[in-house]
Design an enzyme around this catalytic site. Sequence first.
Site, short mmCIF file in Angstrom:
data_model
loop_
_atom_site.label_atom_id
_atom_site.label_comp_id
_atom_site.label_asym_id
_atom_site.label_seq_id
_atom_site.Cartn_x
_atom_site.Cartn_y
_atom_site.Cartn_z
N HIS A 1 -11.76 9.24 10.29
CA HIS A 1 -12.16 7.80 10.60
C HIS A 1 -12.98 7.58 11.48
O HIS A 1 -13.52 6.59 12.05
CB HIS A 1 -10.75 6.90 10.87
CG HIS A 1 -9.91 6.95 9.87
ND1 HIS A 1 -8.70 7.58 9.56
CD2 HIS A 1 -9.68 6.02 8.70
CE1 HIS A 1 -7.95 7.40 8.50
NE2 HIS A 1 -8.61 6.03 8.26
N ASP B 1 0.08 6.27 16.96
CA ASP B 1 -0.85 5.83 15.83
C ASP B 1 -0.19 6.41 14.62
O ASP B 1 -0.44 7.59 14.25
CB ASP B 1 -2.26 6.01 15.83
CG ASP B 1 -3.13 5.92 15.09
OD1 ASP B 1 -2.81 5.29 13.91
OD2 ASP B 1 -4.50 6.24 15.11
N MET B 2 0.59 5.81 13.72
CA MET B 2 1.37 6.40 12.76
C MET B 2 1.50 5.85 11.51
O MET B 2 1.69 4.59 11.26
CB MET B 2 2.99 6.26 13.15
CG MET B 2 3.94 6.97 12.33
SD MET B 2 5.51 6.67 13.10
CE MET B 2 6.17 5.36 11.89
N TRP C 1 12.96 6.96 1.59
CA TRP C 1 12.90 5.49 1.29
C TRP C 1 12.72 4.80 2.59
O TRP C 1 12.01 3.46 2.48
CB TRP C 1 14.30 5.13 0.67
CG TRP C 1 15.49 5.73 1.59
CD1 TRP C 1 16.08 4.82 2.61
CD2 TRP C 1 16.01 6.81 1.55
NE1 TRP C 1 17.02 5.76 3.14
CE2 TRP C 1 16.98 7.07 2.51
CE3 TRP C 1 15.84 7.99 0.65
CZ2 TRP C 1 17.89 7.85 2.75
CZ3 TRP C 1 16.62 9.13 0.64
CH2 TRP C 1 17.66 8.98 1.82
N LYS C 2 12.76 5.32 3.68
CA LYS C 2 12.41 4.55 4.97
C LYS C 2 11.10 4.28 5.27
O LYS C 2 10.75 3.00 5.53
CB LYS C 2 13.11 5.45 6.32
CG LYS C 2 14.67 5.25 6.07
CD LYS C 2 15.20 5.59 7.58
CE LYS C 2 16.90 5.50 7.28
NZ LYS C 2 17.70 5.92 8.72
#
Lengths: 333, 333
Positions: free
Chosen positions: B45, B174-175, B226-227
């Site tokens: 980025h 920052d996930m 799924w989380k």
Amino acid sequence: MIRIKFEILEETINKVFLRQGIEPGKSELLAKIMSESSLDGFQSHGINRVPMMVEYIRKDFIKPGNEMFQIGGNNLYKQFDGNFGIGPINAWNSTTEVMRIANENGLGLVALRNNNHWQRAGTYGWKAANEGFILICWTNTIPNLPPYGSKKNLVGNNPLVIAIPRKGGNIVLDMAMSQFSYGKIASYARRNKELPEFGGYDENNNLTKDAQAIRKKGRHLPIGFWKGSSLSFILDIVAAILSGGNTTRIIGEKGVDTGLSQIFIAIDPSKFGDSGFREALITQTIEQFKSVSIKEGSDIRYPGEATLRRRKENLGKGIPLEEEIWEKVNGYL
Amino acid sequence: MIRIKFEILEETINKVFLRQGIEPGKSELLAKIMSESSLDGFQSHGINRVPMMVEYIRKDFIKPGNEMFQIGGNNLYKQFDGNFGIGPINAWNSTTEVMRIANENGLGLVALRNNNHWQRAGTYGWKAANEGFILICWTNTIPNLPPYGSKKNLVGNNPLVIAIPRKGGNIVLDMAMSQFSYGKIASYARRNKELPEFGGYDENNNLTKDAQAIRKKGRHLPIGFWKGSSLSFILDIVAAILSGGNTTRIIGEKGVDTGLSQIFIAIDPSKFGDSGFREALITQTIEQFKSVSIKEGSDIRYPGEATLRRRKENLGKGIPLEEEIWEKVNGYL
């Protein structure tokens, strides 16, 4: 497994707490919150937790007579001290208060310290969404989850809730930081069944789906390895510094799941646009999800969908409970 | 790999954007944001994204002359339309605005629609933390991640940022929602190295650490199965309904990563307690982390720690870049 009608469960839990000396108004609300968790299928934070709450009241960790009180804030955010009162009631009142603020101003924040365990996190998300609010809330807890790579439990399995109101069924994410809840792993272990995905580590520190091995080793998998433990870490810190309360580290020193820090952020979506736009956007996304099948008879579920399905089923058929816990709870009467 | 001094990288990127017709003030800010991402080690980025931004400007997806404008709100929350201007500049200005609100009131919210890609999510967390604010922010994006069990990408790899100011070094999570970034998987694939953990699925739909197999199949693993996909889903919906903007589904129909919805929530921690209490709580937790070693020479890192370490190292030694991308960027001059 037996099935018990919701009203009977609620009445029974209410009576148990009345016998512990909790005043009627609080006892009724607590019974409502805990039996609704059971109704929604979350026994681990419903009826199964009643004995622990009784024990905590008897040991004076939970002080049912204590009221939370304000320690700071303005008209937009408030800091409360939970005063070691009844956890779910303080959290319920904090949710009511943060919605009141959001109703007036568009958004609001409540930080709560020294609260006891609020039981099911989703309770507050469902409450807010039912009343038309977006709610973001979380709590910290005892250190019960290892940071990535560590053999020692240092971070809490801090649940994060994000709830969105929707006429066609609220969207409620109620997400703890471990891949599987301890209740679920225990249930798989009892039935000697393999978990559907990796859930923790075995004796040799290998990832495993073996629920018994995970229980034995005590190293549960945080979601996303380092990501879940980092999220847990930062939620803990934010909750503690905004409430002026305890971090997971300090709670761990006490060795009891009490004196927790909790955050509630509410937003009134009606101030951000009309509900038609909102409903349409959400419904389109859900419909797209539903158009992609995983396997025969299964589909992709949105957060809260399975809860709503269980609620409907259990309202009709009665709530499935383990006979043993039902007898134990009745034993307090 | 070559090393380029920060000032030279910044100047070069600035010149490239000036050549694209971006006005000097915006060009300088954009160059600062993108070269700082490179400085912190996030090339994907940073400099590596310069060619795509040039292309998007040329194709008129990014309209550098456009300014964002307010479409709603009050003194506590504001809704802006990004007007398809420069993504990182709109996000930067939204962060400035939400901090201004929080400085006055304790907390604030900005919802931004029709923005272009804001590049590195952490940019806004670091900015806010540097200026003393807690920031929670997120964006949606194109559907590039499969919900659990699905073979089709339906949810976005929506990054979530939570930043906390700290004298001893900010805490900045920052996930993104995928276990590994696409840049990281590409880098492992190029070097023919195995990922440190499972990162996606292979041809036979088995979880794998094989980066090449994951790239081939195109099914990256959302954190926590799924989380992560549920969290991604709900962040998408909240961003779209509060900004009155697009969801991931609609962005996907356009096929270009433009017209995104973004949320910024700022909190002024100085209104919630003194900085000494805050610093002490955080430092104690970090010290406890550091006391548990993973293996020889390694320790448990807090979110943002590795970033800060890379920043210091790269400021001294120069920023490590792939020669090919450095030449390509210089080719625009």
